[in-house]
Every structure is written in structure tokens, then in C-alpha cells.
Design a protein around this motif. Structure first.
Motif, mmCIF file in Angstrom:
data_model
loop_
_atom_site.group_PDB
_atom_site.id
_atom_site.type_symbol
_atom_site.label_atom_id
_atom_site.label_comp_id
_atom_site.label_asym_id
_atom_site.label_seq_id
_atom_site.Cartn_x
_atom_site.Cartn_y
_atom_site.Cartn_z
ATOM 1 N N UNK A 173 12.206 35.417 64.331
ATOM 2 C CA UNK A 173 11.141 34.560 64.871
ATOM 3 C C UNK A 173 9.765 35.093 64.520
ATOM 4 N N UNK A 174 9.678 36.394 64.274
ATOM 5 C CA UNK A 174 8.389 37.030 64.022
ATOM 6 C C UNK A 174 8.416 37.746 62.685
ATOM 7 N N UNK A 175 7.479 37.421 61.818
ATOM 8 C CA UNK A 175 7.413 38.027 60.485
ATOM 9 C C UNK A 175 7.305 39.549 60.566
ATOM 10 N N UNK A 176 6.603 40.048 61.566
ATOM 11 C CA UNK A 176 6.411 41.504 61.660
ATOM 12 C C UNK A 176 7.711 42.250 61.967
ATOM 13 N N UNK A 177 8.763 41.546 62.381
ATOM 14 C CA UNK A 177 10.049 42.186 62.666
ATOM 15 C C UNK A 177 10.918 42.314 61.410
ATOM 16 N N UNK A 178 10.618 41.558 60.360
ATOM 17 C CA UNK A 178 11.465 41.560 59.166
ATOM 18 C C UNK A 178 11.587 42.944 58.524
ATOM 19 N N UNK A 179 10.498 43.711 58.390
ATOM 20 C CA UNK A 179 10.656 45.064 57.822
ATOM 21 C C UNK A 179 11.554 45.955 58.679
#
Length: 197
Positions: A173-179
Motif C-alpha cells: 500500500x505504501x511505496x516506502x515499504x517496497x525496499x
């Protein structure tokens, strides 16, 4: 579903290496919650190859109506006014479509439970066809719009980079969680994020 963010975290020439990475993502996912956990597949193939995919279970097939008159045996598959019907994949349909010229076809399965083996059957049947296998799971920090996908033979509907090989994509849901998701399985974001599911 509202939109997730998606990123590519791995690409390889070996489909089994990519599939092993999906096993790691599945193991890392949060299995303690009551959120839905399922798997589905999308296949881009031809009508003469549909028989390979009968083991995937229920599925809907879309094919374009061929030009010109149709043999009586298949005319009933294309109701008037519908150039692209959705047909149930059955042995009879696969046999019937072999009587037509070879046409492009798209197959999609419904969502199945994770333990049903759909993912392994799709991997085994893929051959050279583009196949996308999608898992809906929860990450330990994300319980909505999360999951991952394996794009076999260049299958990619999110980033459309037209690269060969077999790629793994993660959704959150959050781009910042992808890494963080990528790092959990020893990877990093290679491209994206883009709008996903």
C-alpha cells in the motif's frame, strides 16, 4: 481494490530461481492475521495451446472472433454482437478451438487458496508463454493491497519494460515499504514504484 504500489525486485533467466524467491516472500509474509491469502494466474497463449492449462482448474478464456464464416462446431462460441466472449476453459473447449485457425488467447483463473498448488502447476505449464502468477498476502507491516507476482517469459503489466526473462514484483500500500520487503529476501528495488493493483 484501491491501488497498491509495485516494484520489480528480481529478474533472472531461470524460472525456478525466480519461483524459489516467491517461496521466500511467502515464508516472510504475515500468516498470523485473518486477511485473505490466495493465488491466481493470467496466461497469454494461443488457442491450440490451451490444453496445457487444463490442470489450472476453473478459468476464463478470452479470444477474438476470427474473421469470416465459422465452422458450425464453433459458431455457438461467439454469440451475435460479442467479438470477445469469456469462455470457461474445459477439455471440450480446448478440443473445439483446435478446429479453428490458431488464435491468440488470454486465460485467467479465479483466486485459489495458497496451498492448492496453482502456482506450481502454472509454472510447469508455462513453457515459452508469458504467464503472471499473483499472490495476495499480508506483509508484517502492511495488511492491505499487499502481495507479490512472478512474471514468466517477460510478463509484466505494471512497469511494461519489455525485458526478457522471469521477474518478481512486490506490492504494498505504501511505496516506502517496497525496499523493506525486497531487503527481507535479499533483494533491492530494481524499477518502480508504479501504480499496481
Amino acid at each position: 481494490m484501491s491501488n497498491s504500489r509495485v516494484a520489480r525486485i528480481h529478474t533472472t533467466d531461470d524460472p525456478h530461481t525466480a519461483f524459489r524467491l516467491t517461496r521466500q516472500l511467502l515464508a516472510w509474509s504475515d500468516r498470523t492475521c485473518n486477511c485473505p491469502r490466495d493465488v491466481g494466474a493470467w496466461v497469454w497463449t494461443t488457442t491450440h495451446e490451451l490444453g496445457r492449462y487444463l490442470d489450472l482448474g476453473d478459468g476464463g478464456v478470452m479470444i477474438d472472433r476470427p474473421d469470416g464464416p465459422l465452422p458450425e462446431v464453433v459458431a455457438h462460441l461467439f454469440p451475435e454482437g460479442r467479438s470477445r466472449p469469456v469462455l470457461d476453459l474445459t477439455p471440450r473447449l480446448a478440443d473445439t478451438l483446435r478446429q479453428l485457425p490458431n488464435l491468440t488467447a488470454q486465460l485467467s483463473t479465479p483466486e485459489f487458496p495458497l496451498d492448492g498448488g496453482l502456482d506450481r502447476r502454472a509454472l510447469a505449464a508455462a513453457g515459452d508463454d508469458p504467464v503472471r502468477i499473483s499472490w495476495t498476502v499480508c506483509w508484517p507491516m502492511d495488511h492491505s493491497r499487499a502481495g507479490f507476482e512472478l512474471g514468466l517469459n517477460g510478463a509484466d503489466v505494471w512497469l511494461e519494460e519489455n525485458r526478457p526473462g522471469h521477474s518478481v514484483f512486490v506490492h504494498s500500500s505504501w511505496a516506502e515499504m517496497l525496499p523493506e520487503v525486497a531487503a527481507a529476501v535479499g533483494c533491492q528495488v530494481l524499477s518502480g514504484p508504479e501504480v499496481g493493483w
